[in-house]
Design a protein around this motif. Structure first.
Motif, short mmCIF file in Angstrom:
data_model
loop_
_atom_site.label_atom_id
_atom_site.label_comp_id
_atom_site.label_asym_id
_atom_site.label_seq_id
_atom_site.Cartn_x
_atom_site.Cartn_y
_atom_site.Cartn_z
N GLY A 160 -11.90 5.81 -5.88
CA GLY A 160 -13.28 5.58 -5.46
C GLY A 160 -14.03 6.85 -5.15
N ILE A 161 -14.50 6.97 -3.92
CA ILE A 161 -15.29 8.12 -3.48
C ILE A 161 -14.43 9.38 -3.51
N GLN A 162 -15.00 10.45 -4.07
CA GLN A 162 -14.27 11.70 -4.22
C GLN A 162 -14.82 12.77 -3.28
N GLN A 163 -13.97 13.73 -2.94
CA GLN A 163 -14.38 14.86 -2.11
C GLN A 163 -15.49 15.65 -2.81
N PRO A 164 -16.43 16.28 -2.04
CA PRO A 164 -16.45 16.38 -0.57
C PRO A 164 -17.06 15.16 0.13
N MET A 165 -17.59 14.19 -0.64
CA MET A 165 -18.11 12.98 -0.03
C MET A 165 -16.96 12.17 0.54
N SER A 166 -17.24 11.45 1.62
CA SER A 166 -16.19 10.66 2.24
C SER A 166 -16.67 9.24 2.52
N SER A 167 -15.74 8.33 2.51
CA SER A 167 -15.98 6.96 2.95
C SER A 167 -14.83 6.59 3.87
N TRP A 168 -14.90 5.42 4.49
CA TRP A 168 -13.80 5.03 5.36
C TRP A 168 -12.49 4.92 4.59
N GLY A 169 -12.56 4.43 3.37
CA GLY A 169 -11.35 4.33 2.55
C GLY A 169 -10.76 5.69 2.21
N SER A 170 -11.61 6.65 1.85
CA SER A 170 -11.10 7.98 1.52
C SER A 170 -10.56 8.69 2.76
N LEU A 171 -11.16 8.42 3.93
CA LEU A 171 -10.62 8.99 5.17
C LEU A 171 -9.23 8.45 5.45
N LEU A 172 -9.03 7.16 5.19
CA LEU A 172 -7.69 6.58 5.33
C LEU A 172 -6.71 7.22 4.36
N GLN A 173 -7.17 7.46 3.15
CA GLN A 173 -6.31 8.06 2.13
C GLN A 173 -5.90 9.48 2.53
N ASN A 174 -6.85 10.23 3.08
CA ASN A 174 -6.55 11.61 3.51
C ASN A 174 -5.62 11.63 4.71
N ALA A 175 -5.65 10.56 5.53
CA ALA A 175 -4.85 10.53 6.77
C ALA A 175 -3.39 10.22 6.51
N GLN A 176 -3.04 9.83 5.29
CA GLN A 176 -1.65 9.44 5.01
C GLN A 176 -0.65 10.55 5.31
N SER A 177 -1.04 11.78 5.00
CA SER A 177 -0.09 12.89 5.12
C SER A 177 0.13 13.35 6.55
#
Length: 277
Positions: free
Chosen positions: A221-238
């Motif tokens: 979905g949304i790609q960096q540098p833009m963020s959405s709640w879903g992408s924030l969740l994806q980034n938080a996995q690590s």
């Protein structure tokens, strides 16, 4: 006007409705004024990496020292924009298809409903993966995908309501005096299916936000540098063990936003159906 007054009365009488209403109002206001806040969502600070919530950073900081509060607000802007835009697209397409199939019936109904059946049978994840080959991942693509392929349930609802409405006397009279089908559909039939349409639209918003969050979580979905709640969740996995708040906060916003839209949608449905007075 009477319906709006009844909705507001129920909101202020029922704590859960009040919570949903206030949460969405505050969220929308904060999302709109986010660019006016003196915090840069892309500003990194290596001395403040992965800091927990504090007075200086209400939601803490991410792995490169960016303020997480403003990141979540900007993520909300994107998620709400996707939800509303996809809802408008899906509602428009679904309403037009539903009115046409329900009013004309026959061969038109058979052809369009078979198309609806085929599209409904395709798993959305497979569809997105295929489209991502031809379209560049991003905001416009996610709106096109969700809005362009989530209208089928709305079309079915409007079709059923239209088939019922076209048997009413005022529609039959319009046909008798020679009014054009488009005039009858949009002047006489559409107002009668409006309650169902409003309910479907509110449900569509929460569904679009959930779909966008899932796609962004999967990296489609949304790609960096833009963020959405879903992408924030994806980034938080690590960094779940070190900074669990990076997943908890956007996750809570997704849950409360979807709950609030569904809760208020149920209220509108109950009032329009006469279950609340």
């Amino acid at each position: 006007m009477k319906t709006i007054k009844l909705i507001m009365k129920q909101i202020f009488q029922q704590p859960l409705y009040a919570f949903s209403f206030i949460f969405l109002v505050v969220l929308i206001i904060l999302s709109l004024i986010a660019p006016l806040l003196p915090i840069d969502p892309t500003l990194t600070d290596v001395t403040q990496m992965s800091q927990g919530p504090s007075l200086k950073h209400l939601f803490g900081t991410d792995e490169v020292g960016r303020d997480y509060f403003i990141r979540v607000l900007y993520g909300g802007r994107v998620s709400l924009l996707v939800g509303v835009s996809a809802m408008l697209a899906a509602t428009f397409i679904g309403t037009v298809v539903g009115l046409v199939t329900g009013y004309f019936g026959g061969i038109v109904d058979s052809i369009l409903m078979r198309i609806v059946d085929v599209l409904s049978a395709i798993p959305w994840l497979v569809l997105v993966i295929v489209l991502s080959v031809f379209l560049k991942p991003g905001l416009s693509t996610i709106i096109i995908v969700i809005g362009g392929f989530s209208w089928m349930s709305i079309a079915r609802l409007i079709r059923a309501e239209t088939m019922s409405a076209k048997e009413r006397e005022y529609v039959s009279y319009g046909q008798f005096i020679g009014q054009k089908p488009l005039r009858i559909m949009f002047r006489h039939v559409l107002p009668s299916v409006l309650p169902t349409l409003i309910i479907a639209a509110t449900t569509s918003i929460s569904g679009a936000i959930m779909t966008e969050s899932a796609l962004s979580f999967l990296g489609l979905g949304i790609q960096q540098p833009m963020s959405s709640w879903g992408s924030l969740l994806q980034n938080a996995q690590s960094s779940l063990q070190r900074t669990p708040y990076m997943a908890i906060l956007p996750g809570l916003f997704i849950v409360f936003t979807i709950y609030s839209f569904n809760n208020l949608g149920d209220l509108v449905k109950n009032i329009l159906q006469g279950e609340v007075e």
